[in-house]
Scaffold this active site. Structure first.
Site, PDB file in Angstrom:
ATOM      1  N   ASP A  55      -8.078 -42.040   9.843  1.00 37.71           N
ATOM      2  CA  ASP A  55      -8.618 -40.788  10.605  1.00 37.71           C
ATOM      3  C   ASP A  55      -9.370 -41.492  11.995  1.00 37.71           C
ATOM      4  OD1 ASP A  55      -9.358 -38.183  11.212  1.00 37.71           O
ATOM      5  OD2 ASP A  55     -11.194 -38.282  10.194  1.00 37.71           O
ATOM      6  N   ARG A  85     -17.398 -30.837  10.472  1.00 44.56           N
ATOM      7  CA  ARG A  85     -16.827 -30.243   9.353  1.00 44.56           C
ATOM      8  C   ARG A  85     -17.784 -30.316   8.373  1.00 44.56           C
ATOM      9  NH1 ARG A  85     -13.005 -30.905   5.143  1.00 44.56           N
ATOM     10  NH2 ARG A  85     -12.662 -32.823   5.807  1.00 44.56           N
TER      11      ARG A  85
END
Length: 212
Positions: A132, A36
Site C-alpha cells: 500500500d 479510512r
C-alpha cells in the site's frame, strides 16, 4: 499538558462517531487530516502528531505500532513515542505528500524516488513486506527529504506492485521534459480509482504468473 493516553481516552467517544472535537475544548490540538481508519492531530507547541483510530480499526493501531517499533531509529520513518489501544504518538513531519507535490507542481526528483527505494529496502531487511505504498503516504519534508507514514500494511502476505507501478509511470512519463509536473486533484483521484479497480489486480496477477 494533557498526556496522549488521556487525550485518546477522552476523545474515544467523539471519534467513534467520526466527529471532530471542539477546538474550544481542545485548544492544544490542531487537526491535520482523516482517513479510512483514523484521524490525525498535531499537538501544538510540539513536534508530535497524535493518530486516533476509530473503534472498528483499533486492531490496526496495534499492528501499526508493532511495525513502527521494528522500524524505530531509521530516519525514513517517524519515531514512535507512545502507543495504546486506539492511538499512536509519532513525529509530526513538516512537508507535503507526493500527492500534494503533484497538485501544486513541485517537482519530484529521481533522488526522491531512490530515497523511497532505500526506505522500502530497509523495511524488507527487517523482515517486513511493504504494501500500500501510494502518493499520500510518502512525504517530502521542508528540508527535501523523504519520510514514509501509515505502515500498517507492511506485514501483509501478498505481493504489492503499487510502488513499482508508480516508478514505472515516473520514468516513462513524469520524468520526460514534455510531461506536465502539475496535475489537478480530480485527475489524480480518478487515476487512483482506476488503478485500484483495474490495473493493480492485473499487475499482481502478472507478477504471480511470472513468479510461478
Amino acid at each position: 499538558m494533557v498526556s496522549a493516553v488521556d487525550i485518546a481516552s477522552s476523545l474515544k467517544g467523539i471519534i467513534a462517531g467520526h466527529s471532530m472535537p471542539s477546538t474550544e475544548d481542545w485548544p492544544d490540538l490542531e487537526y491535520i487530516g482523516a482517513g479510512r481508519s483514523a484521524v490525525v492531530f498535531r499537538i501544538k507547541s510540539t513536534n508530535k502528531a497524535l493518530k486516533l483510530f476509530y473503534p472498528e480499526f483499533e486492531e490496526v493501531a496495534l499492528e501499526e505500532a508493532a511495525i513502527y517499533r521494528v522500524l524505530q531509529g531509521n530516519p525514513y520513518y517517524p519515531t514512535l513515542y507512545e502507543a495504546g489501544d486506539n492511538f499512536l504518538l509519532i513525529d509530526y513531519i513538516e512537508g507535503r505528500t507526493l500527492f500534494e507535490c503533484l497538485t501544486i507542481g513541485e517537482r519530484i526528483s529521481e533522488m526522491h524516488i531512490k530515497e523511497v527505494d532505500r526506505a522500502l529496502a530497509y523495511a524488507k531487511e527487517k523482515g517486513l513486506t511493504p504494501s500500500d505504498i501510494h502518493l499520500r503516504n510518502i512525504i517530502l519534508t521542508n528540508e527535501g527529504n523523504i519520510r514514509l507514514i501509515d505502515v500498517a500494511r507492511f506485514r501483509q502476505n501478498r505481493s504489492c506492485q503499487q510502488w513499482n507501478d508508480l516508478k514505472r509511470v515516473y520514468y516513462s512519463f513524469y520524468n520526460k521534459p514534455f510531461f506536465p509536473k502539475r496535475i489537478p486533484t480530480q485527475v489524480l483521484d480518478s487515476i487512483a480509482v482506476t488503478y485500484k479497480k483495474f490495473l493493480e489486480p492485473l499487475s499482481e496477477r502478472l507478477m504471480d504468473r511470472d513468479a510461478g
